[in-house]
Design an enzyme around this catalytic site. Structure first.
Site, PDB file in Angstrom:
ATOM      1  N   GLU A   1       0.798  -1.227   0.000  1.00 27.75           N
ATOM      2  CA  GLU A   1       0.000   0.000   0.000  1.00 27.75           C
ATOM      3  C   GLU A   1       0.835   1.283   0.000  1.00 27.75           C
ATOM      4  OE1 GLU A   1      -2.664  -0.397   3.300  1.00 27.75           O
ATOM      5  OE2 GLU A   1      -3.478  -2.302   2.582  1.00 27.75           O
TER       6      GLU A   1
ATOM      7  N   GLU B   1      -6.444 -10.525  -1.016  1.00 22.29           N
ATOM      8  CA  GLU B   1      -7.243 -10.376   0.207  1.00 22.29           C
ATOM      9  C   GLU B   1      -8.722 -10.296  -0.165  1.00 22.29           C
ATOM     10  OE1 GLU B   1      -5.631  -7.259   2.731  1.00 22.29           O
ATOM     11  OE2 GLU B   1      -3.627  -7.624   1.916  1.00 22.29           O
TER      12      GLU B   1
END
Length: 631
Positions: A423, A548
């Site tokens: 991220e 995810e």
């Protein structure tokens, strides 16, 4: 020779006179006629056969010395043995062999006598059926017949040699014929070989036909199991499917673990097997400490072993769990400015994967979140000043080196890829830098600083991949992982960053986090959709992981669960269709659902309904919808 033959004939005549006085005249007449006249061979044979039959009617042929009924017969047998010095059994049948005037005469007529010499055995055979002689004497008869049949000196050996060759094709079938004959004719057990040879010549002139005849008889009279060897070879082939039937048994095996009935959860086709041709099927291992680790549950562990070939720790392998502050402080005080890594939080998962042939995604090495602030401070103390760039780069390299070295040495092959940086790209205004062109994150959460950017700089992403490539085994892949990858602006920036890293041979793939709701984002259409993002990343020729995956729902009501199942099904159809295994350009190699069960058993207040198994560990509609895509 003539003298010997005459002596033999005289002796046999004497014995016959003792045994059968009523036939004495007939026997002497026959002997006299044989010495004087040369009647035609056909008449002589007929007379001999008739006399033989009459004699046999009164005096049964082939007396066995061990089973005669009177002392008189025993004495006769003894006299025969002493006088002739040969087998005593065939004295009486020798009446029909009186044609043997001399070996020379016999040698002159081998061809003419050939068909006729085979008839007396037929007579013998018929008599054997009528009189049922003692079973132990045929061997003697068989041994004497070659001597008695000397008129065809050269033929009997040929006949004997040819018959085994002729009969060899039937060697395995005659037992069937013999069994049938035994029921019909009850022949002598030791004589059938001779009888069979003669029958074949008389009744089956075409010697290749007996196998067919035998096969037909087997079909008519014998059960299929007793068929010819050919039939027996075919039977196992027909029975093979029956042997495999137990493997196709769909009866579910009852499995109960820790009070959970897992019968429906660990039977049938597994997810990993169903998608074997496409990509790995992974699962997130939840838990915020060792006590809440998914693998603390034997029931959940059983389901994971059955359905998944990849696993990812959602928390317990992040830097905040691996870095040991107290040990790092001791290092610093001893003049060693390197952090200490403690793997106790994830050892259970590494061991589990190693023992069960499951691979693991390493998650994650570098993240602005869940990394302790003390890691960036002097002396590893929470109140210390921030270190400089060079010091932080030394610590970063040491941390990556320790983690990769430990896992690769202790658990080789278990971790097949690492989310090296997580991220790092941001598109929210005021939360990223503008110099690099990659929108590297500067802030997160409630205006918190990204310490990696603050201390190391915009190139912390590149440096992390450099160190990871330096210490990673060749077969360990390096990924950049991020969320909201389907947002067009973020897709573009991630694409640029990954393209740059690829140009330096520092990256192997992109991890696309799959957090979705029942309505957002679009899967195949809409301004923000999964298909467009995958299509764009596929241009880089890097591996793609859905890392995810979690399609959330506000509740577990039937309507919501059906919508969720439809979303899962649509997504997996897209992934299968876009994969290189289907001839398309997206090299999708792993898909991970980020958790196993709704209302997670180790969280007392959990209301997550995004998983594939419910709170009782039963497969949800979403599970079956995913399975249906490839079944």
């Amino acid at each position: 020779m003539r003298t010997k033959v005459l002596l033999l004939l005289i002796l046999s005549t004497v014995i016959l006179l003792f045994a059968c006085s009523k036939k004495e005249d007939n026997l002497s007449d026959v002997l006299a006629n044989k010495e004087v006249t040369n009647n035609s061979e056909e008449d002589e044979d007929k007379n001999n056969i008739e006399k033989y039959e009459e004699t046999q009617a009164e005096n049964p042929t082939e007396v066995d010395p061990t089973e005669v009924d009177s002392e008189e017969e025993i004495s006769k047998v003894d006299e025969e043995e002493k006088s002739i010095g040969e087998k005593p059994i065939e004295d009486k049948p020798q009446e029909d062999k009186s044609i043997e005037e001399s070996p020379e005469a016999n040698e002159e007529k081998p061809q003419e006598e050939e068909p006729k010499e085979e008839e007396p055995p037929l007579a013998n055979e018929e008599k054997a059926q009528e009189d049922k002689p003692i079973e132990e004497e045929p061997p003697f008869a068989n041994e004497e017949k070659p001597q008695e049949d000397k008129p065809i000196k050269e033929e009997p050996p040929l006949a004997n040699e040819e018959k085994p060759q002729e009969d060899k094709p039937i060697e395995e079938e005659p037992p069937l014929a013999n069994e049938e004959k035994a029921q019909e004719d009850k022949p002598i057990k030791e004589e059938p070989p001779v009888a069979n040879e003669e029958k074949l010549q008389e009744d089956k002139p075409i010697e290749e036909e007996p196998p067919l005849a035998n096969e037909e008889k087997v079909q008519e009279e014998e059960p299929q199991e007793e068929e010819s060897p050919v039939a027996e070879e075919e039977k196992p082939k027909k029975e093979e499917p029956k042997k495999e039937e137990p493997k196709k048994d769909t009866v579910k095996k009852t499995v109960v673990i820790d009070g959970y009935n897992l019968t429906d959860s660990v039977n049938g086709t597994s997810l990993k097997d169903a998608y074997n041709d496409y990509f790995k099927i992974g699962v997130g291992l939840n838990g915020y400490n060792i006590q809440t680790d998914t693998l603390q549950s034997a029931a959940m562990s059983e389901i994971i072993k059955y359905h998944f070939n990849s696993a990812t720790y959602s928390n317990l392998m992040k830097p905040s769990y691996l870095l040991d502050q107290n040990a790092s402080i001791r290092n610093y005080e001893n003049g060693i400015d390197q952090p200490v890594v403690n793997f106790s939080s994830c050892i259970k998962g590494l061991e589990f994967c190693k023992e069960n042939n499951i691979q693991m995604r390493g998650h994650t090495l570098v993240w602005h979140n869940q990394v302790p602030e003390w890691f960036f401070r002097e002396g590893y103390k929470s109140d210390g000043a921030f270190v400089d760039r060079d010091t932080m780069l030394v610590r970063l390299e040491s941390f990556i080196m320790q983690v990769l070295t430990f896992t690769q040495v202790r658990y080789p092959g278990v971790i097949y890829c690492w989310d090296v940086v997580n991220e790092a790209v941001e598109i929210a205004p005021g939360s990223y830098e503008n110099k690099s062109g990659f929108n590297i994150r500067t802030k997160y959460g409630n205006n918190q600083e990204n310490l990696w950017h603050k201390i190391v700089g915009v190139d912390y992403v590149e440096k992390s991949f450099e160190y990871a490539r330096k210490y990673a085994d060749k077969d360990v892949k390096l990924f950049y992982n991020d969320y909201n990858t389907f947002q067009p602006d973020k897709t573009a920036k991630i694409y640029e960053l990954a393209s740059y890293l690829k140009s330096k041979d520092l990256i192997d793939g992109i991890g696309m986090q799959g957090y979705m709701s029942l309505g957002y984002p679009g899967i195949e259409s809409g301004g923000h959709n999964i298909k467009t993002a995958i299509t764009k990343f596929a241009e880089l020729d890097l591996e793609i992981h859905i890392t995810e995956l979690s399609i959330s729902s506000d509740n577990n009501k039937r309507d919501s669960m059906e919508k969720q199942a439809k979303r899962y099904e649509t997504l997996f159809k897209l992934l299968v269709d876009m994969d290189t295994a289907s001839g398309k350009s997206a090299n999708i190699t792993s898909v991970t659902v980020f958790g196993l069960m709704d209302e997670y058993m180790f969280y007392s207040d959990d209301t997550n309904y995004s998983r594939l198994f419910d709170k009782k560990l039963q497969p949800k509609t979403s599970f079956y919808s995913i399975l249906s895509v490839v079944e």
